[in-house]
Write a protein that holds these residues in place. Structure first.
Motif, PDB file in Angstrom:
ATOM      1  N   ALA A 129       0.851  -1.194   0.000  1.00 13.10           N
ATOM      2  CA  ALA A 129       0.000   0.000   0.000  1.00 13.10           C
ATOM      3  C   ALA A 129       0.881   1.235   0.000  1.00 13.10           C
ATOM      4  O   ALA A 129       1.635   1.466   0.947  1.00 13.10           O
ATOM      5  CB  ALA A 129      -0.918  -0.006   1.223  1.00 13.10           C
ATOM      6  N   ILE A 130       0.774   2.033  -1.065  1.00 15.63           N
ATOM      7  CA  ILE A 130       1.663   3.186  -1.246  1.00 15.63           C
ATOM      8  C   ILE A 130       0.879   4.377  -1.785  1.00 15.63           C
ATOM      9  O   ILE A 130      -0.199   4.220  -2.362  1.00 15.63           O
ATOM     10  CB  ILE A 130       2.817   2.849  -2.218  1.00 15.63           C
ATOM     11  CG1 ILE A 130       2.262   2.326  -3.558  1.00 15.63           C
ATOM     12  CG2 ILE A 130       3.773   1.846  -1.610  1.00 15.63           C
ATOM     13  CD1 ILE A 130       3.333   1.977  -4.583  1.00 15.63           C
ATOM     14  N   PRO A 131       1.417   5.601  -1.613  1.00 16.85           N
ATOM     15  CA  PRO A 131       0.771   6.770  -2.216  1.00 16.85           C
ATOM     16  C   PRO A 131       0.821   6.704  -3.745  1.00 16.85           C
ATOM     17  O   PRO A 131       1.738   6.114  -4.325  1.00 16.85           O
ATOM     18  CB  PRO A 131       1.608   7.946  -1.698  1.00 16.85           C
ATOM     19  CG  PRO A 131       2.300   7.429  -0.486  1.00 16.85           C
ATOM     20  CD  PRO A 131       2.567   5.976  -0.772  1.00 16.85           C
ATOM     21  N   ALA A 132      -0.150   7.323  -4.385  1.00 26.36           N
ATOM     22  CA  ALA A 132      -0.148   7.418  -5.850  1.00 26.36           C
ATOM     23  C   ALA A 132       0.974   8.341  -6.310  1.00 26.36           C
ATOM     24  O   ALA A 132       1.531   9.116  -5.525  1.00 26.36           O
ATOM     25  CB  ALA A 132      -1.494   7.940  -6.335  1.00 26.36           C
ATOM     26  N   ALA A 133       1.298   8.279  -7.586  1.00 26.72           N
ATOM     27  CA  ALA A 133       2.413   9.058  -8.147  1.00 26.72           C
ATOM     28  C   ALA A 133       1.990  10.506  -8.383  1.00 26.72           C
ATOM     29  O   ALA A 133       1.900  10.978  -9.516  1.00 26.72           O
ATOM     30  CB  ALA A 133       2.896   8.418  -9.440  1.00 26.72           C
ATOM     31  N   ALA A 183       6.330   8.889  -7.607  1.00 28.76           N
ATOM     32  CA  ALA A 183       6.435   8.159  -8.881  1.00 28.76           C
ATOM     33  C   ALA A 183       7.569   7.142  -8.791  1.00 28.76           C
ATOM     34  O   ALA A 183       7.452   6.009  -9.276  1.00 28.76           O
ATOM     35  CB  ALA A 183       6.676   9.116 -10.035  1.00 28.76           C
ATOM     36  N   GLY A 184       8.656   7.534  -8.141  1.00 27.68           N
ATOM     37  CA  GLY A 184       9.753   6.604  -7.914  1.00 27.68           C
ATOM     38  C   GLY A 184       9.349   5.464  -6.994  1.00 27.68           C
ATOM     39  O   GLY A 184       9.722   4.309  -7.218  1.00 27.68           O
ATOM     40  N   ILE A 185       8.564   5.770  -5.958  1.00 22.82           N
ATOM     41  CA  ILE A 185       8.072   4.744  -5.045  1.00 22.82           C
ATOM     42  C   ILE A 185       7.225   3.720  -5.804  1.00 22.82           C
ATOM     43  O   ILE A 185       7.391   2.500  -5.638  1.00 22.82           O
ATOM     44  CB  ILE A 185       7.240   5.386  -3.915  1.00 22.82           C
ATOM     45  CG1 ILE A 185       8.139   6.216  -2.986  1.00 22.82           C
ATOM     46  CG2 ILE A 185       6.466   4.335  -3.135  1.00 22.82           C
ATOM     47  CD1 ILE A 185       9.127   5.402  -2.183  1.00 22.82           C
ATOM     48  N   VAL A 186       6.311   4.193  -6.655  1.00 32.30           N
ATOM     49  CA  VAL A 186       5.454   3.306  -7.439  1.00 32.30           C
ATOM     50  C   VAL A 186       6.299   2.461  -8.396  1.00 32.30           C
ATOM     51  O   VAL A 186       6.085   1.248  -8.536  1.00 32.30           O
ATOM     52  CB  VAL A 186       4.395   4.112  -8.208  1.00 32.30           C
ATOM     53  CG1 VAL A 186       3.598   3.210  -9.154  1.00 32.30           C
ATOM     54  CG2 VAL A 186       3.445   4.821  -7.239  1.00 32.30           C
ATOM     55  N   PHE A 187       7.259   3.091  -9.046  1.00 28.55           N
ATOM     56  CA  PHE A 187       8.143   2.389  -9.982  1.00 28.55           C
ATOM     57  C   PHE A 187       8.875   1.242  -9.288  1.00 28.55           C
ATOM     58  O   PHE A 187       8.868   0.091  -9.755  1.00 28.55           O
ATOM     59  CB  PHE A 187       9.155   3.375 -10.574  1.00 28.55           C
ATOM     60  CG  PHE A 187      10.238   2.729 -11.393  1.00 28.55           C
ATOM     61  CD1 PHE A 187      10.014   2.349 -12.703  1.00 28.55           C
ATOM     62  CD2 PHE A 187      11.503   2.498 -10.851  1.00 28.55           C
ATOM     63  CE1 PHE A 187      11.015   1.752 -13.462  1.00 28.55           C
ATOM     64  CE2 PHE A 187      12.511   1.899 -11.593  1.00 28.55           C
ATOM     65  CZ  PHE A 187      12.262   1.530 -12.899  1.00 28.55           C
ATOM     66  N   TRP A 188       9.500   1.538  -8.147  1.00 28.53           N
ATOM     67  CA  TRP A 188      10.291   0.516  -7.459  1.00 28.53           C
ATOM     68  C   TRP A 188       9.416  -0.566  -6.841  1.00 28.53           C
ATOM     69  O   TRP A 188       9.820  -1.741  -6.764  1.00 28.53           O
ATOM     70  CB  TRP A 188      11.199   1.164  -6.420  1.00 28.53           C
ATOM     71  CG  TRP A 188      12.377   1.851  -7.042  1.00 28.53           C
ATOM     72  CD1 TRP A 188      12.626   3.198  -7.095  1.00 28.53           C
ATOM     73  CD2 TRP A 188      13.458   1.222  -7.744  1.00 28.53           C
ATOM     74  NE1 TRP A 188      13.794   3.442  -7.768  1.00 28.53           N
ATOM     75  CE2 TRP A 188      14.330   2.259  -8.181  1.00 28.53           C
ATOM     76  CE3 TRP A 188      13.782  -0.100  -8.031  1.00 28.53           C
ATOM     77  CZ2 TRP A 188      15.490   1.984  -8.890  1.00 28.53           C
ATOM     78  CZ3 TRP A 188      14.938  -0.369  -8.749  1.00 28.53           C
ATOM     79  CH2 TRP A 188      15.785   0.668  -9.170  1.00 28.53           C
ATOM     80  N   ALA A 189       8.205  -0.223  -6.412  1.00 26.24           N
ATOM     81  CA  ALA A 189       7.283  -1.234  -5.886  1.00 26.24           C
ATOM     82  C   ALA A 189       6.931  -2.249  -6.969  1.00 26.24           C
ATOM     83  O   ALA A 189       6.908  -3.471  -6.728  1.00 26.24           O
ATOM     84  CB  ALA A 189       6.020  -0.571  -5.344  1.00 26.24           C
ATOM     85  N   VAL A 214      -0.113  -4.563  -5.508  1.00 31.37           N
ATOM     86  CA  VAL A 214       0.264  -3.166  -5.282  1.00 31.37           C
ATOM     87  C   VAL A 214      -0.965  -2.273  -5.394  1.00 31.37           C
ATOM     88  O   VAL A 214      -1.659  -2.284  -6.421  1.00 31.37           O
ATOM     89  CB  VAL A 214       1.346  -2.711  -6.289  1.00 31.37           C
ATOM     90  CG1 VAL A 214       1.702  -1.237  -6.066  1.00 31.37           C
ATOM     91  CG2 VAL A 214       2.597  -3.587  -6.172  1.00 31.37           C
ATOM     92  N   LYS A 215      -1.220  -1.512  -4.349  1.00 23.75           N
ATOM     93  CA  LYS A 215      -2.334  -0.559  -4.329  1.00 23.75           C
ATOM     94  C   LYS A 215      -1.784   0.846  -4.135  1.00 23.75           C
ATOM     95  O   LYS A 215      -0.967   1.086  -3.248  1.00 23.75           O
ATOM     96  CB  LYS A 215      -3.297  -0.873  -3.180  1.00 23.75           C
ATOM     97  CG  LYS A 215      -3.956  -2.244  -3.244  1.00 23.75           C
ATOM     98  CD  LYS A 215      -5.146  -2.243  -4.174  1.00 23.75           C
ATOM     99  CE  LYS A 215      -5.942  -3.535  -4.054  1.00 23.75           C
ATOM    100  NZ  LYS A 215      -7.113  -3.552  -4.955  1.00 23.75           N
ATOM    101  N   THR A 216      -2.250   1.793  -4.956  1.00 20.94           N
ATOM    102  CA  THR A 216      -1.835   3.188  -4.801  1.00 20.94           C
ATOM    103  C   THR A 216      -3.039   4.028  -4.390  1.00 20.94           C
ATOM    104  O   THR A 216      -4.152   3.811  -4.869  1.00 20.94           O
ATOM    105  CB  THR A 216      -1.247   3.745  -6.106  1.00 20.94           C
ATOM    106  OG1 THR A 216      -2.240   3.706  -7.144  1.00 20.94           O
ATOM    107  CG2 THR A 216      -0.040   2.922  -6.554  1.00 20.94           C
ATOM    108  N   ALA A 217      -2.810   4.993  -3.514  1.00 24.16           N
ATOM    109  CA  ALA A 217      -3.902   5.811  -2.975  1.00 24.16           C
ATOM    110  C   ALA A 217      -3.600   7.300  -3.122  1.00 24.16           C
ATOM    111  O   ALA A 217      -2.457   7.732  -2.948  1.00 24.16           O
ATOM    112  CB  ALA A 217      -4.124   5.483  -1.506  1.00 24.16           C
ATOM    113  N   ALA A 218      -4.644   8.073  -3.405  1.00 21.19           N
ATOM    114  CA  ALA A 218      -4.495   9.522  -3.586  1.00 21.19           C
ATOM    115  C   ALA A 218      -4.620  10.290  -2.281  1.00 21.19           C
ATOM    116  O   ALA A 218      -4.306  11.473  -2.229  1.00 21.19           O
ATOM    117  CB  ALA A 218      -5.523  10.028  -4.592  1.00 21.19           C
ATOM    118  N   ASN A 219      -5.094   9.618  -1.218  1.00 22.45           N
ATOM    119  CA  ASN A 219      -5.231  10.286   0.071  1.00 22.45           C
ATOM    120  C   ASN A 219      -5.272   9.232   1.181  1.00 22.45           C
ATOM    121  O   ASN A 219      -5.313   8.025   0.914  1.00 22.45           O
ATOM    122  CB  ASN A 219      -6.490  11.167   0.115  1.00 22.45           C
ATOM    123  CG  ASN A 219      -7.742  10.415  -0.283  1.00 22.45           C
ATOM    124  OD1 ASN A 219      -8.110   9.422   0.340  1.00 22.45           O
ATOM    125  ND2 ASN A 219      -8.413  10.875  -1.349  1.00 22.45           N
TER     126      ASN A 219
END
Length: 325
Positions: A39-43, A49-55, A73-78
């Motif tokens: 679970a990570i923030p969106a790009a 964006a680097g976090i999403v890339f490496w995940a 992998v889940k990305t969240a905007a808030n």
């Protein structure tokens, strides 16, 4: 297979050695099924964006190497969206392990604690929780050094005297660590006055607005600490628009490729140094956590990846043109 430059390869090897494990997958027959929720923030800016890339790089490598591993992998905007995603990962995806980069510290502490209470192993990355009992392990860059190094550089550049302002990130434990370390250095330089420090959310548009406010309120600013390279972009734009000539230095942070290229080229006299803080620790955290869980092992309670000063002399070592950050 990812080809790492020398620094990244050495960093990964050093981290693996520190934790006393390797990235080699155990035989499939000896492994249990591991469903890893990430679970990570969106790009929303270049660092995430680097976090999403490496995940996603970690996901590809782990699933390719081991049929008993599924990485979701889940990305969240808030923060609220991320809290809802955690519930889904538990109830729908039936995860056995969680690696979470919290959107905010306070807002995610209870949701993460609820995951851990269900017997799921939890590794928290970078933005710490307000209660460490909600996690099994923590992996981060060196946030104390991230605040200390810019303060020391600014103090030296200003010869221990001048007016400065600071732009902070999103309210999180790591932002507090950085600001505390920055202030601790300033206590040794009583002739440097911190006029104000405001949150600009690691966002260049917010940083532009905050800097406009600073420039309107303060007629003499000698240096600006923008605790992120994206924010530094907004700072520079505001300075240029206001045509201010009093500012001698803008110190960003994290080593974004645009900032490092500017430093290498010497194309902006306001950009004289930076501090390292690579989003690649997301990859390391996911991979090390997953391999440990497959072996029935745990990570150390805390793993800190060093941050160092970047100047024109060593900037080439930190320039990664193919990275999104």
């Amino acid at each position: 297979m990812i080809t790492f430059n020398r620094r990244r390869a050495l960093g990964a090897l050093s981290l693996a050695a520190t934790l006393g494990m390797t990235f080699m997958a155990a035989p499939a027959s000896a492994q249990k099924k591991e469903v890893v929720g990430v679970a990570i923030p969106a790009a929303t800016h270049s660092f995430t964006a680097g976090i999403v890339f490496w995940a996603n790089e970690a996901k590809k490598e782990l699933e390719k190497a081991n049929p008993n591993v599924q990485v979701i992998v889940k990305t969240a905007a808030n923060a609220s969206e991320q809290a809802n995603q955690l519930q889904d990962l538990v109830t729908v995806n039936k995860i056995t392990t969680l690696v979470v980069f919290p959107f905010e510290s306070a807002a995610l502490t209870k949701p993460v604690a609820q995951v851990k209470a269900k017997g799921i192993y939890v590794t928290v990355v970078d933005r710490g929780l307000t209660d460490t009992a909600a996690q099994d392990a923590y992996v981060s860059g060196d946030n104390t050094a991230f605040g200390k190094i810019p303060a020391e550089y600014i103090a030296k550049t200003l010869n221990g005297k001048g007016n400065i302002v600071a732009l902070r990130g999103i309210p999180t434990t790591l932002d507090n660590e950085r600001m505390d370390a920055f202030n601790a250095v300033l206590k040794n330089h009583p002739d440097i006055k911190l006029l104000d420090a405001k949150h600009a959310n690691w966002n260049r548009d917010d940083a532009f607005k905050v800097t406009q406010d600073f420039l309107t309120r303060f007629k003499q600013i000698d240096a600006i600490w923008a605790a992120d390279d994206d924010m530094a972009v907004g700072v520079l734009k505001a300075i240029e628009q206001a045509k201010r000539k009093d500012i001698k230095l803008v110190f960003g942070g994290a080593g974004a490729k645009g900032a490092i290229k500017t430093l290498m080229d010497g194309s902006d006299p306001l950009i004289q140094a930076n501090v390292s803080y690579s989003p690649k620790f997301m990859y390391d955290a996911i991979k090390l956590t997953t391999e440990a869980r497959l072996k029935g092992q745990k990570l150390p309670a805390t793993t800190i990846i060093p941050s160092v000063l970047i100047t024109k002399q060593n900037a080439k070592e930190f320039y990664f043109p193919n990275s999104p950050f």
